[in-house]
Design a protein around this motif. Structure first.
Motif, PDB file in Angstrom:
ATOM      1  N   LEU A   1      30.812  53.154  39.747  1.00  0.00           N
ATOM      2  CA  LEU A   1      30.444  54.471  39.251  1.00  0.00           C
ATOM      3  C   LEU A   1      31.619  55.437  39.190  1.00  0.00           C
ATOM      4  N   GLN A   2      32.510  55.387  40.172  1.00  0.00           N
ATOM      5  CA  GLN A   2      33.492  56.445  40.328  1.00  0.00           C
ATOM      6  C   GLN A   2      34.869  56.129  39.762  1.00  0.00           C
ATOM      7  N   CYS A   3      35.170  54.863  39.496  1.00  0.00           N
ATOM      8  CA  CYS A   3      36.516  54.531  39.021  1.00  0.00           C
ATOM      9  C   CYS A   3      36.790  55.182  37.665  1.00  0.00           C
ATOM     10  N   ASP A   4      38.076  55.349  37.379  1.00  0.00           N
ATOM     11  CA  ASP A   4      38.478  55.905  36.090  1.00  0.00           C
ATOM     12  C   ASP A   4      38.324  54.876  34.971  1.00  0.00           C
ATOM     13  N   LEU A   5      38.516  53.614  35.309  1.00  0.00           N
ATOM     14  CA  LEU A   5      38.342  52.527  34.341  1.00  0.00           C
ATOM     15  C   LEU A   5      37.678  51.355  35.032  1.00  0.00           C
ATOM     16  N   LEU A   6      36.574  50.885  34.468  1.00  0.00           N
ATOM     17  CA  LEU A   6      35.908  49.682  34.963  1.00  0.00           C
ATOM     18  C   LEU A   6      36.348  48.500  34.105  1.00  0.00           C
ATOM     19  N   VAL A   7      36.856  47.462  34.750  1.00  0.00           N
ATOM     20  CA  VAL A   7      37.304  46.258  34.062  1.00  0.00           C
ATOM     21  C   VAL A   7      36.316  45.135  34.367  1.00  0.00           C
ATOM     22  N   ILE A   8      35.733  44.565  33.323  1.00  0.00           N
ATOM     23  CA  ILE A   8      34.839  43.412  33.480  1.00  0.00           C
ATOM     24  C   ILE A   8      35.649  42.176  33.121  1.00  0.00           C
ATOM     25  N   ASN A   9      35.980  41.374  34.112  1.00  0.00           N
ATOM     26  CA  ASN A   9      36.893  40.248  33.944  1.00  0.00           C
ATOM     27  C   ASN A   9      36.132  38.916  33.819  1.00  0.00           C
ATOM     28  N   LYS A  10      36.893  37.893  33.455  1.00  0.00           N
ATOM     29  CA  LYS A  10      36.387  36.527  33.302  1.00  0.00           C
ATOM     30  C   LYS A  10      35.332  36.433  32.208  1.00  0.00           C
ATOM     31  N   ALA A  11      35.604  37.143  31.111  1.00  0.00           N
ATOM     32  CA  ALA A  11      34.641  37.173  30.011  1.00  0.00           C
ATOM     33  C   ALA A  11      34.337  35.783  29.479  1.00  0.00           C
ATOM     34  N   ASP A  12      35.311  34.885  29.582  1.00  0.00           N
ATOM     35  CA  ASP A  12      35.127  33.537  29.053  1.00  0.00           C
ATOM     36  C   ASP A  12      34.061  32.747  29.792  1.00  0.00           C
ATOM     37  N   LEU A  13      33.735  33.162  31.013  1.00  0.00           N
ATOM     38  CA  LEU A  13      32.753  32.425  31.817  1.00  0.00           C
ATOM     39  C   LEU A  13      31.317  32.813  31.514  1.00  0.00           C
ATOM     40  N   ALA A  14      31.117  33.871  30.739  1.00  0.00           N
ATOM     41  CA  ALA A  14      29.763  34.386  30.522  1.00  0.00           C
ATOM     42  C   ALA A  14      28.766  33.306  30.070  1.00  0.00           C
ATOM     43  N   PRO A  15      29.112  32.456  29.097  1.00  0.00           N
ATOM     44  CA  PRO A  15      28.125  31.456  28.666  1.00  0.00           C
ATOM     45  C   PRO A  15      27.783  30.445  29.756  1.00  0.00           C
ATOM     46  N   TYR A  16      28.721  30.206  30.669  1.00  0.00           N
ATOM     47  CA  TYR A  16      28.526  29.176  31.690  1.00  0.00           C
ATOM     48  C   TYR A  16      27.747  29.680  32.907  1.00  0.00           C
ATOM     49  N   VAL A  17      27.681  30.996  33.062  1.00  0.00           N
ATOM     50  CA  VAL A  17      26.932  31.548  34.196  1.00  0.00           C
ATOM     51  C   VAL A  17      25.708  32.328  33.711  1.00  0.00           C
ATOM     52  N   ARG A  18      25.362  32.086  32.436  1.00  0.00           N
ATOM     53  CA  ARG A  18      24.161  32.663  31.829  1.00  0.00           C
ATOM     54  C   ARG A  18      24.154  34.185  31.900  1.00  0.00           C
ATOM     55  N   VAL A  19      25.286  34.778  31.544  1.00  0.00           N
ATOM     56  CA  VAL A  19      25.414  36.228  31.519  1.00  0.00           C
ATOM     57  C   VAL A  19      25.477  36.696  30.072  1.00  0.00           C
ATOM     58  N   ASP A  20      24.671  37.700  29.748  1.00  0.00           N
ATOM     59  CA  ASP A  20      24.727  38.353  28.450  1.00  0.00           C
ATOM     60  C   ASP A  20      25.804  39.425  28.556  1.00  0.00           C
ATOM     61  N   LEU A  21      27.017  39.103  28.103  1.00  0.00           N
ATOM     62  CA  LEU A  21      28.159  39.993  28.288  1.00  0.00           C
ATOM     63  C   LEU A  21      27.954  41.325  27.583  1.00  0.00           C
ATOM     64  N   ASP A  22      27.412  41.295  26.381  1.00  0.00           N
ATOM     65  CA  ASP A  22      27.190  42.545  25.643  1.00  0.00           C
ATOM     66  C   ASP A  22      26.254  43.468  26.418  1.00  0.00           C
ATOM     67  N   ARG A  23      25.207  42.892  26.991  1.00  0.00           N
ATOM     68  CA  ARG A  23      24.272  43.713  27.757  1.00  0.00           C
ATOM     69  C   ARG A  23      24.928  44.233  29.032  1.00  0.00           C
ATOM     70  N   MET A  24      25.759  43.410  29.672  1.00  0.00           N
ATOM     71  CA  MET A  24      26.448  43.827  30.885  1.00  0.00           C
ATOM     72  C   MET A  24      27.356  45.026  30.595  1.00  0.00           C
TER      73      MET A  24
END
Length: 214
Positions: free
Chosen positions: A152-175
């Motif tokens: 919530l408070q950081c100046d920039l939030l970095v969402i890393n390991k985008a390449d893993l999204a399909p393998y861990v069943r994460v909807d990256l766009d929704r995240m």
């Protein structure tokens, strides 16, 4: 020129200090490794501080990398919860930054990597001018909804390991959408620090926010 936000006042004297925090394994050190050559390529004079509980593992990793003069990397052994040395009592990190700036008076940027901690960690603005928080998709797409202080408070939030999204069943766009929502549309960037994808945008953000460069 971009004027820094009131929440992150840039110091008028000395190098800009930028914190990089996030949970264990999110990719903080990998991000630093990707940033170093890009920072140097842009002609920005850089020094780095790493935090660990009772080891110098991250600092030694950076020193061995060949990416930066080893003398420009300093380890801070916090001896307690990592967030203590970046928030409640940042004096060890402040001293390390001051000493690096004395040794390298031309330094323009100090990267301060926090030891791995939970979603509640945050940086004191007595220590840094600006700070990033790194999460990763493998930790689950519900991380933004947990609304940790770091997210919530950081100046920039970095969402890393985008390449893993399909393998861990994460909807990256929704995240990403949910992250922006809980952060009131403040900065969110997506990276893959294993390949360097998205890291240029992270450096652009830092340069614009605290170095007044585009």
């Amino acid at each position: 020129m971009t004027v820094p936000s009131p929440a992150s006042p840039a110091k008028s004297i000395g190098a800009a200090r930028v914190g990089i925090g996030g949970p264990v394994g999110s990719g903080k050190t990998a991000l630093v490794e990707q940033l170093i050559p890009r920072v140097i390529e842009r002609g920005i004079d850089l020094v780095v501080i790493t935090n660990d509980l009772v080891t110098r593992e991250d600092a030694e990793r950076l020193k061995r990398s060949g990416l930066i003069d080893p003398a420009r990397v300093v380890a801070v052994e916090t001896g307690a919860c990592p967030h203590t040395a970046i928030r409640e009592d940042p004096s060890l990190n402040m001293q390390a930054a001051d000493e690096l700036q004395l040794e390298f008076p031309g330094a323009e940027l100090v990267l301060i990597e926090s030891g791995g901690d939970n979603l509640a960690s945050s940086f004191s603005l007595d220590l840094v001018d600006h700070w990033l928080f790194v999460i990763d998709v493998a930790g689950g797409d519900d991380i933004p909804r947990k609304r940790g202080l770091g997210v919530l408070q950081c100046d920039l939030l970095v969402i890393n390991k985008a390449d893993l999204a399909p393998y861990v069943r994460v909807d990256l766009d929704r995240m990403v959408e949910e992250a922006r929502a809980v952060r009131s549309d403040r900065a969110v960037l997506v990276t893959n620090c294993a390949t360097g994808d998205g890291v240029d945008a992270v450096l652009d953000h830092i340069a614009d926010a605290v170095l007044f460069r585009s």
